[in-house]
Write an enzyme that holds these catalytic residues in place. Structure first.
Site, PDB file in Angstrom:
ATOM      1  N   GLY A  23       0.827  -1.196   0.000  1.00  0.00           N
ATOM      2  CA  GLY A  23       0.000   0.000   0.000  1.00  0.00           C
ATOM      3  C   GLY A  23       0.861   1.245   0.000  1.00  0.00           C
ATOM      4  O   GLY A  23       1.353   1.692  -1.039  1.00  0.00           O
ATOM      5  N   ILE A  71      -7.087   0.481  -8.402  1.00  0.00           N
ATOM      6  CA  ILE A  71      -6.637   1.393  -9.447  1.00  0.00           C
ATOM      7  C   ILE A  71      -7.812   2.217  -9.964  1.00  0.00           C
ATOM      8  O   ILE A  71      -8.753   1.684 -10.571  1.00  0.00           O
ATOM      9  CB  ILE A  71      -5.956   0.625 -10.594  1.00  0.00           C
ATOM     10  CG1 ILE A  71      -4.836  -0.267 -10.030  1.00  0.00           C
ATOM     11  CG2 ILE A  71      -5.420   1.600 -11.631  1.00  0.00           C
ATOM     12  CD1 ILE A  71      -3.834   0.456  -9.147  1.00  0.00           C
ATOM     13  N   GLU A 111      -3.617   7.350  -1.196  1.00  0.00           N
ATOM     14  CA  GLU A 111      -2.299   7.951  -1.442  1.00  0.00           C
ATOM     15  C   GLU A 111      -1.501   8.204  -0.165  1.00  0.00           C
ATOM     16  O   GLU A 111      -0.903   9.249   0.027  1.00  0.00           O
ATOM     17  CB  GLU A 111      -2.454   9.243  -2.250  1.00  0.00           C
ATOM     18  CG  GLU A 111      -2.947   8.970  -3.659  1.00  0.00           C
ATOM     19  CD  GLU A 111      -2.962  10.211  -4.518  1.00  0.00           C
ATOM     20  OE1 GLU A 111      -2.077  11.066  -4.353  1.00  0.00           O
ATOM     21  OE2 GLU A 111      -3.874  10.319  -5.352  1.00  0.00           O
TER      22      GLU A 111
END
Length: 388
Positions: free
Chosen positions: A139, A165, A371
């Protein structure tokens, strides 16, 4: 002539026009579709993608030499992202996803590659694109990627599996980050432009998500995919640099999107609390509610300010890993708090689908995860503090 925004940043008339364009599009096109897109669950609004492209909103941030709008400064991009995500954060993130794809191309690609893969993004019918980093066992630690890239003559052969994704079911082009030597960790990470129709590329079923359903996620499988050397972005082992530079910008933009969501929740709460009466007066006049709304306003403003600080420093060419981490951490956790406070103020109505606040709380949680989780952002910040 310049215009001054509330935190003292001067913007040109052109920049102000782009922000106004985004605000109008969010009001007229995005917000009315928010509930419909959420309930569709695993479908992105491709018609909105096309309309945004037709007025330049999907490519305004790309350089003019490739046909883009030339608004390449992150300050303006953050202000635009706020407005789009004020309409709906999942849809807003989908409509500007070309910027995430363009980041590694701009950071790593040569001139021929930039013309080849950026110019089509600026047309009226741009391809949907993806960036593939995350793997089932990898991750936030992007240096430990397991997807392999083995050089064979004029090709690289890619094998691996990517997960979560964004845009994968629709993407025509995917930037895949793989390693040429796992023992090198970050120094082995290399970026490749993979075309969806290359033999060996397959995409899994769309993932059913808690929130932000306007942007669809899926797994990407790479089974002996032959990628020409000319599709490699930068030199071998340079991909990690491009990825981190992209993350510095995208985490700041996440802060901006989260701020837009907080603004939406704050405005809706003020409206509801001003109209809803309990014990003979609007609930906004009750101290507990008034103080909660004050906290919502303060947290929203703090999110805006730390995000804009990071964007200004990024535009000045500064190394902003810490500032981008602070922006993402602050804005993402604040928007979870603010949307939860909005639901609390709406009471039972907030828990129902009568209002969007229950959706906004579901949407907000992703900002703390994507992110780089909040824990990763705290780690980046704590290491910087320890070095002082």
């Amino acid at each position: 002539m310049t215009h001054i925004v509330r935190d003292g940043i001067e913007l040109s008339e052109e920049q102000v026009e782009f922000v106004a364009l985004a605000r109008d599009f969010a009001e007229r096109e995005i917000r009315p579709r928010a509930r419909e897109v959420d309930e569709a669950d695993t479908q992105s609004p491709l018609d909105l993608w096309a309309r945004a492209a037709s007025i330049g909103l999907s490519a305004y941030m790309l350089p003019t030499e490739y046909g883009g709008g030339g608004v390449t400064d992150l300050v303006t991009q953050c202000l635009v992202q706020q407005e789009l995500c004020y309409g709906d954060i999942g849809i807003g993130n989908f409509l500007t996803s070309s910027a995430f794809f363009a980041g590694p191309v701009e950071a790593l690609g040569d001139e021929e590659q930039k013309k080849r893969w950026l110019t089509p993004l600026t047309g009226n019918n741009p391809p949907v694109t993806s960036v593939a980093v995350t793997e089932p066992g990898v991750g936030s630690d992007s240096a430990s990627l397991k997807t392999r890239a083995v050089r064979e003559g004029d090709d690289y052969v890619l094998n691996g599996q990517k997960t979560w994704i964004s845009n994968a079911p629709y993407a025509q082009w995917i930037i895949v980050f793989a390693t040429v030597d796992a023992s090198l960790r970050s120094k082995g990470i290399t970026a490749f432009l993979v075309e969806r129709d290359m033999p060996g590329v397959s995409v899994g079923q769309p993932m059913q998500k808690m929130g932000q359903r306007g942007i669809v996620n899926a797994e990407v499988f790479l089974d002996n995919v032959r990628v020409p050397v000319e599709n490699r972005l930068g030199e071998e082992g340079k991909g990690f640099y491009g990825l981190m530079r992209t993350f510095d910008a995208s985490r700041i933009l996440i802060g901006a999107g989260a701020t837009g969501l907080s603004r939406a929740a704050l405005d809706a709460t003020i409206k509801y609390a001003s109209e809803r009466e309990q014990f003979g007066k609007p609930i906004i006049e009750h101290q507990a509610v008034a103080f909660r709304i004050a906290d919502m306003a303060a947290k929203t403003d703090v999110s805006h300010l730390v995000t804009m600080r990071a964007a200004r420093l990024f535009d000045q060419g500064e190394f902003v890993a810490v500032e981008s981490a602070i922006a993402k951490l602050t804005a993402s956790e604040n928007t979870t708090w603010v949307t939860n406070a909005a639901l609390q103020t709406h009471g039972g109505w907030g828990y129902s689908r009568e209002f969007l606040v229950e959706k906004w709380l579901r949407d907000a949680k992703l900002e703390e995860i994507e992110e780089g989780t909040s824990d990763i952002q705290r780690l980046i910040i704590s290491r910087a503090v320890q070095r002082r």
